[in-house]
Design an enzyme around this catalytic site. Structure first.
Site: not given
Ligand code: NAP
Ligand code: MG
Length: 507
Positions: A192, A266, A300, A398
């Site tokens: 997804k 992650e 991240c 963050e």
């Molecule tokens: P996010 O809002 O947590 O979303 C990540 C993914 O999860 C998206 O595909 C999102 O779908 C989906 N999602 C959201 N709510 C969900 C739920 N209740 N159940 C299942 N899936 C769900 O993260 P983001 O804002 O897109 O990305 C930024 C974050 O990612 C930052 O915090 C960053 O630090 C972190 N990140 C971490 C790493 C690492 O390797 N540690 C690497 C890159 C980024 P939708 O798009 O449809 O909302």
């Protein structure tokens, strides 16, 4: 096969040659389908205008994707090792062949400069090659057995179907970090993508469609709260591999815990950098500015806070301010651009709110902090902040944007204590030639990666991941492969003979 995406101009033109690819975005059990769910709009972060509308997957389509992945998993895991390896080499070659298509759409959807995206396409192709080869040699072990005449085989077996959920900031790279080792170890996947980068994933879906058997890789598009939740809680998915925010990661971990399903998380970060007094302040400034503003700070592992030794503080700050003022912010398709827009308005608002709160509490913005005049989309000028304290959300939560807050320290103890003072534990970078300080950093900082004099660099052969609020997973390297397998012990007595503890007439 879908129509080939053609090079999109900076802000003009439809994405395809006539075909409405968005209507055929789901890859389910080997076939492309139109989404049967409600549409979502993909917006260009550099202009704020619509790129396309994407019909999302219905519940029934998600169910079929999972069922297809389950059927395919038995065949995929049952196939000859060489067959899996060959398919993964084919994926790597097809990614390389589609370099321009992939770099175009990922630039359009993420706003990251095109030249960087070319590098990432190369990297994911290499990653599939790496795991194609490792899949031929990676295995379990034979443990010492209790008694002679026995074998203790430790097998590494696939979990089965991996629900793969990724964010928008590195839609290809983070997907490959999971899909490549998952496939290499005999799992199948249902992906997804993030809603913001659904179209980028379409091109990868075409790659998988052309190179892997039906059902091995499935793609279903939709929001996290619908398709995401369904995949996580689906009885037909055996493991969840998630990259995203800590908040959503915790939610996924809770759902998985109730099902005793492994959750590979992650999550977010608040990476510190410590610049010790023995380094060239100008060189360190160049490195820190790069580590903070790469991808408009939306990595991240972006450097989100910097602690600088008092003895070089002034020279360091002067160099940071000068380099940052000269950064070229602009159109991501322009080869001169170094920094593109942020991904969306809400992310920019969050950053501006943190800055506003910090200023109110006495922080000073030295460079940037404003929206470039006349810009469309979600641009924010790279921002350097001083006079910050650890009570500010800017130093605790963050930021995920182009902001670089700087603090001064006098003793290493102080720097290490400040570096440890957030809930996160993804990475940390330090700048020094003092081996004692390096040792202290890697022994004491509770993080997954320590970078010394070369920040925010991935090595595909070495593990990547976080600790504490940054998650529990390891990707890349041999460790990344292990993550997608369970250990299964086979205790084998080579023949059947009586044991003195068995029940029977002699005992
Ligand atoms: P996010 O809002 O947590 O979303 C990540 C993914 O999860 C998206 O595909 C999102 O779908 C989906 N999602 C959201 N709510 C969900 C739920 N209740 N159940 C299942 N899936 C769900 O993260 P983001 O804002 O897109 O990305 C930024 C974050 O990612 C930052 O915090 C960053 O630090 C972190 N990140 C971490 C790493 C690492 O390797 N540690 C690497 C890159 C980024 P939708 O798009 O449809 O909302
Ligand atoms: Mg999100």
């Amino acid at each position: 096969m879908l129509g080939t995406l053609r090079r999109v101009g900076p802000w003009t033109g439809r994405m395809t040659d006539g075909e409405n690819v968005a209507d055929r975005l789901q890859l389910i059990d080997g076939s492309f389908e139109a989404g049967a769910g409600s549409p979502l709009v993909v917006v260009d972060p550099a202009t704020g205008t619509e790129i396309d509308q994407v019909a999302t997957a219905s519940r029934e389509q998600v169910d079929r994707a999972v069922a297809g992945a389950r059927r395919a998993q038995k065949l995929w895991w049952g196939a000859a090792q060489q067959e899996r390896s060959d398919a993964m080499h084919a994926i790597a070659a097809e990614i390389r062949r589609r370099t321009d298509d992939i770099a175009d759409i990922v630039t359009r959807e993420t706003g990251r400069p095109y030249s960087r995206n070319l590098l990432y396409v190369d990297m994911i192709s290499n990653l599939f090659r790496q795991y194609a080869e490792l899949s031929r040699v990676h295995g379990g072990r034979v443990a010492p057995s209790n008694d002679p005449g026995q074998l203790s085989l430790v097998l590494r077996v696939p979990y089965g179907v991996v629900a793969t959920l990724v964010p928008w900031n590195y839609p290809l790279l983070l997907l490959a970090f999971k899909v490549a080792p998952a496939l290499a170890t005999g799992n199948t996947v249902v992906i997804k993508p993030a809603s913001e980068t659904a179209l980028t994933t379409l091109v990868l879906a075409e790659v998988f469609h052309a190179t892997t058997p039906p059902g091995v890789v499935n793609v279903v598009v939709g929001s996290g709260s619908t398709v995401g939740e369904q995949l996580v809680s689906h009885p037909g998915t055996d493991m969840v591999a998630f990259t995203g925010s800590t908040e959503v990661g915790i939610r996924i971990g809770e759902v998985c815990a109730r099902m005793t399903k492994p959750a590979h998380l992650e999550l977010g970060g608040k990476d510190p950098a410590i610049v010790f007094g023995d380094v060239d302040p100008e060189l360190a400034a160049r490195a820190v500015v790069w580590a903070s503003f790469l991808n408009a700070g939306q990595v991240c592992t972006s450097t989100e806070r910097v602690y600088v030794h008092d003895s070089i503080y002034d020279g360091f700050l002067e160099a940071v301010a000068e380099i940052t003022s000269g950064l070229r912010v602009g159109n991501p398709f322009d080869s001169a651009t170094q920094i593109g827009p942020m991904r969306n308005e809400s992310a920019r608002e969050k950053v501006l709110a943190q800055l506003g709160e910090a200023e109110k509490a006495g922080a000073k913005i030295v460079v940037g902090g404003d929206i470039p005049e006349g810009s469309t989309g979600f641009y924010l000028r790279p921002t350097v902040v001083v006079d910050v304290t650890h009570e500010m959300s800017l130093m605790q939560e963050e930021t995920f944007g182009p902001v670089l807050p700087i603090m001064r320290f006098r003793e290493p103890d102080e720097a290490f204590a400040l570096a440890a003072d957030t809930p996160y534990g993804l990475g940390a970078s330090i700048y020094t030639h003092d081996a004692g300080l390096v040792g202290r950093a890697y022994e004491q900082l509770q993080v997954g990666t320590v970078w010394v004099n070369d920040p925010v660099v991935d090595n595909l052969a070495a593990p990547f991941g976080g600790m504490r609020a940054s998650g529990n997973a390891r990707e890349l390297g041999l460790e990344g492969m292990e993550s997608f397998t369970a250990a299964r012990h086979v205790h084998w007595n080579l023949d059947l003979h009586n044991k003195p503890w068995w029940y029977g007439k002699d005992n």
